[in-house]
Enzyme design. Structure first.
Site, PDB file in Angstrom:
ATOM      1  N   ASP A   1      -9.518  -4.278  -5.957  1.00  0.00           N
ATOM      2  CA  ASP A   1      -8.237  -4.978  -6.076  1.00  0.00           C
ATOM      3  C   ASP A   1      -8.372  -6.465  -5.749  1.00  0.00           C
ATOM      4  O   ASP A   1      -9.479  -6.976  -5.590  1.00  0.00           O
ATOM      5  CB  ASP A   1      -7.185  -4.311  -5.181  1.00  0.00           C
TER       6      ASP A   1
ATOM      7  N   LYS B   1     -10.568  -1.589   4.969  1.00  0.00           N
ATOM      8  CA  LYS B   1     -11.089  -0.786   3.888  1.00  0.00           C
ATOM      9  C   LYS B   1     -11.980  -1.671   3.019  1.00  0.00           C
ATOM     10  O   LYS B   1     -11.865  -2.896   3.056  1.00  0.00           O
ATOM     11  CB  LYS B   1      -9.986  -0.100   3.111  1.00  0.00           C
TER      12      LYS B   1
ATOM     13  N   ASP C   1     -10.440  -4.796  -1.028  1.00  0.00           N
ATOM     14  CA  ASP C   1     -10.504  -3.688  -0.072  1.00  0.00           C
ATOM     15  C   ASP C   1     -10.197  -2.322  -0.704  1.00  0.00           C
ATOM     16  O   ASP C   1     -10.408  -1.296  -0.077  1.00  0.00           O
ATOM     17  CB  ASP C   1      -9.627  -3.950   1.172  1.00  0.00           C
ATOM     18  N   ARG C   2      -9.715  -2.314  -1.946  1.00  0.00           N
ATOM     19  CA  ARG C   2      -9.439  -1.021  -2.590  1.00  0.00           C
ATOM     20  C   ARG C   2     -10.531  -0.674  -3.592  1.00  0.00           C
ATOM     21  O   ARG C   2     -11.260  -1.552  -4.054  1.00  0.00           O
ATOM     22  CB  ARG C   2      -8.106  -1.060  -3.334  1.00  0.00           C
TER      23      ARG C   2
ATOM     24  N   ASP D   1      -8.007  -8.416  -3.162  1.00  0.00           N
ATOM     25  CA  ASP D   1      -8.750  -8.885  -1.987  1.00  0.00           C
ATOM     26  C   ASP D   1      -9.981  -8.034  -1.684  1.00  0.00           C
ATOM     27  O   ASP D   1     -10.595  -8.191  -0.629  1.00  0.00           O
ATOM     28  CB  ASP D   1      -7.824  -8.952  -0.767  1.00  0.00           C
TER      29      ASP D   1
ATOM     30  N   SER E   1      -3.103  -8.848  -1.511  1.00  0.00           N
ATOM     31  CA  SER E   1      -3.828  -7.696  -2.039  1.00  0.00           C
ATOM     32  C   SER E   1      -3.753  -7.605  -3.561  1.00  0.00           C
ATOM     33  O   SER E   1      -4.089  -8.553  -4.257  1.00  0.00           O
ATOM     34  CB  SER E   1      -3.304  -6.428  -1.375  1.00  0.00           C
ATOM     35  N   HIS E   2      -3.232  -6.504  -4.076  1.00  0.00           N
ATOM     36  CA  HIS E   2      -3.204  -6.278  -5.522  1.00  0.00           C
ATOM     37  C   HIS E   2      -1.940  -6.842  -6.174  1.00  0.00           C
ATOM     38  O   HIS E   2      -1.787  -6.758  -7.382  1.00  0.00           O
ATOM     39  CB  HIS E   2      -3.246  -4.780  -5.773  1.00  0.00           C
TER      40      HIS E   2
ATOM     41  N   GLU F   1      -7.439   6.286   2.689  1.00  0.00           N
ATOM     42  CA  GLU F   1      -6.022   6.403   2.358  1.00  0.00           C
ATOM     43  C   GLU F   1      -5.895   6.762   0.886  1.00  0.00           C
ATOM     44  O   GLU F   1      -6.753   6.388   0.074  1.00  0.00           O
ATOM     45  CB  GLU F   1      -5.306   5.074   2.588  1.00  0.00           C
ATOM     46  N   GLU F   2      -4.788   7.418   0.566  1.00  0.00           N
ATOM     47  CA  GLU F   2      -4.572   7.801  -0.832  1.00  0.00           C
ATOM     48  C   GLU F   2      -4.397   6.595  -1.764  1.00  0.00           C
ATOM     49  O   GLU F   2      -4.529   6.721  -2.971  1.00  0.00           O
ATOM     50  CB  GLU F   2      -3.356   8.728  -0.956  1.00  0.00           C
ATOM     51  N   SER F   3      -4.102   5.449  -1.170  1.00  0.00           N
ATOM     52  CA  SER F   3      -3.839   4.240  -1.954  1.00  0.00           C
ATOM     53  C   SER F   3      -5.144   3.546  -2.349  1.00  0.00           C
ATOM     54  O   SER F   3      -5.221   2.330  -2.324  1.00  0.00           O
ATOM     55  CB  SER F   3      -2.949   3.298  -1.153  1.00  0.00           C
TER      56      SER F   3
HETATM   57  C1  VG1 Z   1       0.306   0.176   0.847  1.00  0.00           C
HETATM   58  C2  VG1 Z   1      -0.482   1.475   0.885  1.00  0.00           C
HETATM   59  C3  VG1 Z   1      -1.249   1.582   2.192  1.00  0.00           C
HETATM   60  C4  VG1 Z   1      -2.153   0.351   2.341  1.00  0.00           C
HETATM   61  C5  VG1 Z   1      -1.314  -0.910   2.241  1.00  0.00           C
HETATM   62  C6  VG1 Z   1      -2.165  -2.154   2.266  1.00  0.00           C
HETATM   63  O1  VG1 Z   1       1.263   0.159   1.881  1.00  0.00           O
HETATM   64  O2  VG1 Z   1       0.372   2.583   0.729  1.00  0.00           O
HETATM   65  O3  VG1 Z   1      -1.997   2.766   2.187  1.00  0.00           O
HETATM   66  O4  VG1 Z   1      -2.812   0.373   3.578  1.00  0.00           O
HETATM   67  O5  VG1 Z   1      -0.587  -0.909   1.016  1.00  0.00           O
HETATM   68  O6  VG1 Z   1      -3.143  -2.140   1.258  1.00  0.00           O
HETATM   69  P1  VG1 Z   1       2.832   0.520   1.633  1.00  0.00           P
HETATM   70  O7  VG1 Z   1       3.503   0.309   2.961  1.00  0.00           O
HETATM   71  O8  VG1 Z   1       3.298  -0.374   0.554  1.00  0.00           O
HETATM   72  O9  VG1 Z   1       2.852   1.944   1.187  1.00  0.00           O
HETATM   73  V1  VG1 Z   1      -3.730  -3.589   0.652  1.00  0.00           V
HETATM   74  O10 VG1 Z   1      -5.026  -3.247  -0.360  1.00  0.00           O
HETATM   75  O11 VG1 Z   1      -2.278  -4.070  -0.110  1.00  0.00           O
HETATM   76  O12 VG1 Z   1      -4.046  -4.598   1.916  1.00  0.00           O
HETATM   77 CO    CO Z   2      -6.018  -4.901  -0.968  1.00  0.00          CO
END
Ligand code: VG1
Ligand code: CO
Length: 543
Positions: free
Chosen positions: A277, A376, A281-282, A279, A113-114, A363-365
């Protein structure tokens, strides 16, 4: 290129977190490490044999090597047909779409991801199932258990696969189809949004800026925003995907996207600014002089979605993760549709989406998406905002202010404490849990506590129960403090503290979020003894 059984020894640390298995690149580079995990997937998901499998990644360092290994092992494990994004690239939502569209039995997505990339950065793998969603808790745990006792894996010797040549190749009776990574995704977006209206909006001189952060969304943004919607080439920043993401941190938030924030609040700001981000999805959404928090974005999009072509039938329901602000709850109430509260992690939305219970989730993220995929989808959110601007003729700010006026405003912030020793992080959680017991009916920062508990969730479709999904102090509709430990980190433990405060009165909505939430932040510190137990004076990251 005969198929071989290779003897191996298990690694014991292959426990997937919130979104798949994430580790340092150097961990993935250990002999047999990736192979063990992939074989555990093939062993636990026998339905992939004889079926179609989608493979792709976010383009980070080690992506191509991992994808070659995955193709070779998939062929050796009897997968009939493998669909791979050209160059090994597929954004997470595009992969989810391909799985659905091709009727695939699953997908392997290589991404962290990020998280930063490069030889010293992070790597990751996610297994998605038929339908395009991430493997659920049960299957994920079976894969992990299998990885702890694995003794052999199957592979093809010297597989020679060209990831850049579009079309079909074969390997031990398996067809490998290399596809353009954007085509199917762009077609999906065209089926959901009004491209003519968006094109007109841009043609009239309305401006936008999208930052692909040298990660996977570059080619997607280039095709859709520039080639199909007519945005000038300069509207896309950092459009070329790089194995180290240009040394950056493709995490679209106020800290890593600060240059966009400066642009949004500076002179001559574009009307819509966004980023995605690693990949894809954000998403982060800004307008001229305004940042839209992810919880607000979910609520505002939910309120406006029925005006967009793909959503004319209205919303079935809305889902949000528990820590996400409750702004969307008010929209659900007004639309008279159900609101579902799930644990953190996109996989919990998938059964609700499959059952047709919800149309939009968030999600808040910085995650938002709809029933069009089972992940997402960053660019989807950007296009949804763009489409709303184009048909309403209003600015981002006007839309937000009208929304707050009507529904009230939810101030929200997440405070992250990164790279804590696990013992410190656990001590904080324990201290907070200890405080919860005596809080019922007490005051926190001037609000009366109505619930103080640990969140657990029962899936309405399969009945499974997820426990220990975060500690929360709820003060009616007025305020909340939530704490949980991250499940995506690769170094130490990360404590996440989520703060939310509701302000109904428009004349009292002019605070900046940090000011509005300062009393709750102080209360959180006191209840969980964060600074005392961790020695940290302030969070590492506020988003
Ligand atoms: C984090 C975020 C969560 C999100 C996850 C994957 O998880 O809080 O909302 O779904 O990353 O996002 P955690 O367990 O670190 O809080 V992604 O864009 O990294 O696939
Ligand atoms: Co991501």
């Amino acid at each position: 290129m005969p198929i071989r059984e290779i003897t191996t020894k298990p690694y014991l640390d292959q426990k997937p977190g919130t979104a798949g298995l994430r580790k340092k690149v150097t961990v993935f580079q250990q002999p047999h490490y990736l192979e063990n995990f992939l074989q555990s997937i093939f062993d636990c998901a026998p339905e992939i044999r004889g079926a179609t499998l989608v493979i792709g990644g976010d383009g980070r360092y080690h992506n191509r090597d991992a994808i070659r290994t995955a193709i070779s092992m998939a062929a050796a494990n009897g997968v009939r047909h493998i669909v791979v994004g050209q160059g090994g690239l597929l954004s997470t939502p595009a992969a989810s779409n391909l799985i659905r569209k091709r009727g695939a039995a699953g997908g392997l997505l290589f991404t962290a991801s990020h998280n930063p990339a490069g030889p010293d950065g992070d790597f990751g793998v996610k297994f998605n199932i038929a339908g395009g969603g991430q493997a659920g808790e049960g299957l994920t745990d079976r894969i992990y258990q299998q990885s702890k006792s694995i003794t052999r894996y199957r592979n093809c010797d010297d597989a020679d696969i060209d990831l850049d040549r579009r079309g079909e190749q074969t390997l031990e009776g398996t067809t490998i189809e290399i596809v353009d990574c954007v085509d199917d995704y762009a077609a999906l977006m065209q089926s959901l949004f009004d491209f003519d209206r968006m094109r007109d909006w841009i043609k009239k001189g309305h401006s936008l800026r999208f930052d692909a952060m040298h990660a996977v969304t570059g080619p997607y943004a280039q095709r859709i925003l520039v080639e199909q919607l007519g945005a000038p080439a300069g509207a896309i920043l950092n459009a070329n995907p790089l194995p180290d993401f240009g040394g950056g941190h493709p995490d679209p938030n106020l800290v890593y996207g600060k240059h966009l924030v400066d642009l949004a609040f500076g002179e001559g700001a574009p009307e819509l600014l966004a980023a995605s981000d690693g990949d894809g999805d954000r998403n982060m959404i800004l307008g001229r002089g305004i940042f839209i928090s992810p919880g607000d974005s979910l609520a505002m999009l939910a309120a406006n979605l029925p005006q967009l072509p793909g959503y004319r039938d209205g919303l079935r329901g809305i889902a949000r993760s528990m820590p996400t602000s409750r702004a969307a709850d008010r929209v659900a109430k007004e639309l008279k549709v159900p609101l579902y509260e799930t644990p953190t992690g996109w996989k919990f939305f998938c059964n609700l989406l499959d059952a047709g219970n919800v149309t939009i989730c968030g999600e808040e993220s910085f995650g938002t998406s709809s029933s069009h995929a089972r992940e997402k989808d960053g660019l989807w959110a950007v296009l949804a905002w763009l489409n709303v601007l184009a048909i309403s003729g209003r600015s981002v700010r006007e839309i937000a202010e009208a929304h707050w006026q009507h529904y009230g405003r939810h101030y929200f912030a997440r405070h992250d404490y990164d790279e804590l020793p696990a013992t410190h992080a656990e001590a904080v959680m324990q201290a907070f849990a200890g405080s919860l017991a005596s809080l019922q009916g007490q005051q926190v920062s001037g609000y009366e506590v109505t619930t103080a508990d640990e969140f657990s969730y029962q899936d309405r479709v399969d009945g499974s129960i997820a426990v220990a999904q975060g500690l929360r102090v709820v003060c009616g509709e007025q305020a909340r403090i939530v704490m949980r430990l991250s499940g995506t980190g690769t170094q130490g433990a990360t404590l996440r503290v989520y703060l939310e405060r509701y302000e109904k009165d428009p004349s009292a909505q002019g605070w900046n979020p940090a000011e509005a939430l300062a009393p709750l932040a102080a209360a959180a510190d006191q209840l969980a003894r964060i600074s005392a137990l961790t020695g940290r004076k302030a969070p590492s990251l506020v988003t």
